[in-house]
Design a protein around this motif. Structure first.
Motif, PDB file in Angstrom:
ATOM      1  N   ASN A  46       0.812  -1.220   0.000  1.00  0.00           N
ATOM      2  CA  ASN A  46       0.000   0.000   0.000  1.00  0.00           C
ATOM      3  C   ASN A  46       0.847   1.273   0.000  1.00  0.00           C
ATOM      4  OD1 ASN A  46      -2.274  -1.601   0.046  1.00  0.00           O
ATOM      5  ND2 ASN A  46      -2.597  -1.383   2.234  1.00  0.00           N
ATOM      6  N   SER A  47       2.103   1.170   0.395  1.00  0.00           N
ATOM      7  CA  SER A  47       2.957   2.357   0.449  1.00  0.00           C
ATOM      8  C   SER A  47       3.765   2.572  -0.826  1.00  0.00           C
ATOM      9  CB  SER A  47       3.890   2.285   1.658  1.00  0.00           C
ATOM     10  OG  SER A  47       4.775   1.208   1.530  1.00  0.00           O
ATOM     11  N   ILE A  48       3.650   1.661  -1.788  1.00  0.00           N
ATOM     12  CA  ILE A  48       4.471   1.735  -3.004  1.00  0.00           C
ATOM     13  C   ILE A  48       4.163   2.989  -3.816  1.00  0.00           C
ATOM     14  CG2 ILE A  48       5.037   0.588  -5.190  1.00  0.00           C
ATOM     15  CD1 ILE A  48       6.174  -0.706  -2.601  1.00  0.00           C
ATOM     16  N   SER A  49       2.918   3.372  -3.900  1.00  0.00           N
ATOM     17  CA  SER A  49       2.556   4.573  -4.666  1.00  0.00           C
ATOM     18  C   SER A  49       3.259   5.814  -4.113  1.00  0.00           C
ATOM     19  CB  SER A  49       1.035   4.770  -4.626  1.00  0.00           C
ATOM     20  OG  SER A  49       0.675   5.963  -5.253  1.00  0.00           O
ATOM     21  N   ASP A  50       3.242   5.972  -2.787  1.00  0.00           N
ATOM     22  CA  ASP A  50       3.931   7.111  -2.172  1.00  0.00           C
ATOM     23  C   ASP A  50       5.440   7.011  -2.364  1.00  0.00           C
ATOM     24  OD1 ASP A  50       1.629   8.368  -1.333  1.00  0.00           O
ATOM     25  OD2 ASP A  50       1.718   7.577   0.711  1.00  0.00           O
ATOM     26  N   VAL A  51       5.971   5.806  -2.255  1.00  0.00           N
ATOM     27  CA  VAL A  51       7.413   5.608  -2.436  1.00  0.00           C
ATOM     28  C   VAL A  51       7.821   5.993  -3.855  1.00  0.00           C
ATOM     29  CG1 VAL A  51       9.227   3.856  -2.578  1.00  0.00           C
ATOM     30  CG2 VAL A  51       7.699   3.896  -0.609  1.00  0.00           C
ATOM     31  N   GLU A  52       7.007   5.619  -4.842  1.00  0.00           N
ATOM     32  CA  GLU A  52       7.310   5.997  -6.228  1.00  0.00           C
ATOM     33  C   GLU A  52       7.359   7.516  -6.378  1.00  0.00           C
ATOM     34  OE1 GLU A  52       4.283   3.928  -8.435  1.00  0.00           O
ATOM     35  OE2 GLU A  52       5.598   2.211  -8.783  1.00  0.00           O
ATOM     36  N   LYS A  53       6.424   8.206  -5.736  1.00  0.00           N
ATOM     37  CA  LYS A  53       6.426   9.676  -5.777  1.00  0.00           C
ATOM     38  C   LYS A  53       7.686  10.236  -5.121  1.00  0.00           C
ATOM     39  CE  LYS A  53       1.411   9.937  -5.533  1.00  0.00           C
ATOM     40  NZ  LYS A  53       0.266  10.223  -4.670  1.00  0.00           N
ATOM     41  N   MET A  54       8.058   9.657  -3.989  1.00  0.00           N
ATOM     42  CA  MET A  54       9.248  10.119  -3.278  1.00  0.00           C
ATOM     43  C   MET A  54      10.503   9.923  -4.123  1.00  0.00           C
ATOM     44  SD  MET A  54       8.511   8.709   0.542  1.00  0.00           S
ATOM     45  CE  MET A  54       6.872   8.813   1.211  1.00  0.00           C
ATOM     46  N   ILE A  55      10.587   8.786  -4.785  1.00  0.00           N
ATOM     47  CA  ILE A  55      11.751   8.505  -5.630  1.00  0.00           C
ATOM     48  C   ILE A  55      11.813   9.489  -6.786  1.00  0.00           C
ATOM     49  CG2 ILE A  55      12.751   6.814  -7.228  1.00  0.00           C
ATOM     50  CD1 ILE A  55      11.709   4.628  -5.264  1.00  0.00           C
ATOM     51  N   ARG A  56      10.671   9.765  -7.406  1.00  0.00           N
ATOM     52  CA  ARG A  56      10.646  10.721  -8.521  1.00  0.00           C
ATOM     53  C   ARG A  56      11.042  12.113  -8.054  1.00  0.00           C
ATOM     54  NH1 ARG A  56       5.367  11.066 -11.094  1.00  0.00           N
ATOM     55  NH2 ARG A  56       6.436  12.465 -12.509  1.00  0.00           N
ATOM     56  N   ILE A  57      10.528  12.530  -6.912  1.00  0.00           N
ATOM     57  CA  ILE A  57      10.893  13.845  -6.370  1.00  0.00           C
ATOM     58  C   ILE A  57      12.392  13.901  -6.115  1.00  0.00           C
ATOM     59  CG2 ILE A  57      10.663  15.342  -4.341  1.00  0.00           C
ATOM     60  CD1 ILE A  57       7.711  14.408  -4.201  1.00  0.00           C
ATOM     61  N   HIS A  58      12.922  12.831  -5.557  1.00  0.00           N
ATOM     62  CA  HIS A  58      14.348  12.768  -5.223  1.00  0.00           C
ATOM     63  C   HIS A  58      15.227  12.748  -6.477  1.00  0.00           C
ATOM     64  CE1 HIS A  58      17.929  11.817  -2.928  1.00  0.00           C
ATOM     65  NE2 HIS A  58      18.124  10.734  -3.669  1.00  0.00           N
ATOM     66  N   GLN A  59      14.876  11.906  -7.438  1.00  0.00           N
ATOM     67  CA  GLN A  59      15.725  11.733  -8.610  1.00  0.00           C
ATOM     68  C   GLN A  59      15.547  12.840  -9.647  1.00  0.00           C
ATOM     69  OE1 GLN A  59      14.760   7.729  -9.888  1.00  0.00           O
ATOM     70  NE2 GLN A  59      16.375   6.843  -8.622  1.00  0.00           N
ATOM     71  N   GLU A  60      14.315  13.200  -9.942  1.00  0.00           N
ATOM     72  CA  GLU A  60      14.065  14.162 -11.011  1.00  0.00           C
ATOM     73  C   GLU A  60      14.235  15.611 -10.565  1.00  0.00           C
ATOM     74  OE1 GLU A  60      10.285  13.268 -12.790  1.00  0.00           O
ATOM     75  OE2 GLU A  60      10.833  11.169 -13.113  1.00  0.00           O
ATOM     76  N   LEU A  61      13.855  15.886  -9.332  1.00  0.00           N
ATOM     77  CA  LEU A  61      13.932  17.264  -8.840  1.00  0.00           C
ATOM     78  C   LEU A  61      15.132  17.498  -7.929  1.00  0.00           C
ATOM     79  CD1 LEU A  61      10.147  17.829  -8.075  1.00  0.00           C
ATOM     80  CD2 LEU A  61      11.409  18.443 -10.140  1.00  0.00           C
ATOM     81  N   LYS A  62      15.873  16.426  -7.637  1.00  0.00           N
ATOM     82  CA  LYS A  62      17.065  16.510  -6.783  1.00  0.00           C
ATOM     83  C   LYS A  62      16.743  17.047  -5.385  1.00  0.00           C
ATOM     84  CE  LYS A  62      19.645  15.413 -10.343  1.00  0.00           C
ATOM     85  NZ  LYS A  62      19.511  14.057 -10.761  1.00  0.00           N
ATOM     86  N   VAL A  63      15.604  16.612  -4.848  1.00  0.00           N
ATOM     87  CA  VAL A  63      15.177  17.042  -3.518  1.00  0.00           C
ATOM     88  C   VAL A  63      15.704  16.040  -2.500  1.00  0.00           C
ATOM     89  CG1 VAL A  63      13.149  17.460  -2.051  1.00  0.00           C
ATOM     90  CG2 VAL A  63      13.124  18.169  -4.452  1.00  0.00           C
ATOM     91  N   ASN A  64      16.278  16.542  -1.398  1.00  0.00           N
ATOM     92  CA  ASN A  64      16.795  15.647  -0.362  1.00  0.00           C
ATOM     93  C   ASN A  64      15.645  15.088   0.486  1.00  0.00           C
ATOM     94  OD1 ASN A  64      16.079  17.687   1.405  1.00  0.00           O
ATOM     95  ND2 ASN A  64      18.169  18.345   1.799  1.00  0.00           N
TER      96      ASN A  64
END
Length: 99
Positions: A46-64
Motif C-alpha cells: 500500500n505504500s508503493i505509490s507514495d514511495v514511487e512519488k518520493m523517488i521521482r521527487i528525489h531523482q528528477e527534482l534533486k530534492v533531499n
C-alpha cells in the motif's frame, strides 16, 4: 502478517535504481515503515505509490529526504484542505437549495 502483501526493499532498490540507504533515510524521517518478513526488510504494498512519488521527487527534482518530508506534509495539508472545502461547498449547496 502475510508475506504476499510486502515487497522486499532489495527488489525495490533494483527496480527503481536506488540505494538501501534511501529507504533507511525515509524510515528515519517517518515517511515509510519498514517491516521485517522472514528476515527480509520489506515495505507494505500500500505504500508503493507514495514511495514511487518520493523517488521521482528525489531523482528528477534533486530534492533531499528532508525536502521530501516537507513536500509530503504540504501535499497532505492540501488534500485535507481540499476535503474540507468540498464538505463546506456541499453544505452551502444544501442552504442554497432551501432558498
Amino acid at each position: 502478517m502475510e508475506g504476499q502483501n510486502f515487497i522486499s526493499i532489495l527488489q525495490l532498490c533494483d527496480h527503481y535504481n536506488v540505494e538501501v540507504s534511501f529507504f533507511k533515510q525515509l524510515e528515519e524521517e517517518g515517511l515509510v515503515e519498514i517491516t521485517t518478513v522472514k528476515q527480509t526488510q520489506c515495505l507494505h504494498q500500500n505504500s508503493i505509490s507514495d514511495v514511487e512519488k518520493m523517488i521521482r521527487i528525489h531523482q528528477e527534482l534533486k530534492v533531499n529526504i528532508e525536502g521530501i518530508d516537507v513536500v509530503f506534509n504540504l501535499l497532505q495539508k492540501m488534500k485535507s484542505l481540499q476535503n474540507e472545502m468540498n464538505s463546506l461547498q456541499n453544505r452551502l449547496r444544501l442552504y442554497e437549495n432551501d432558498f
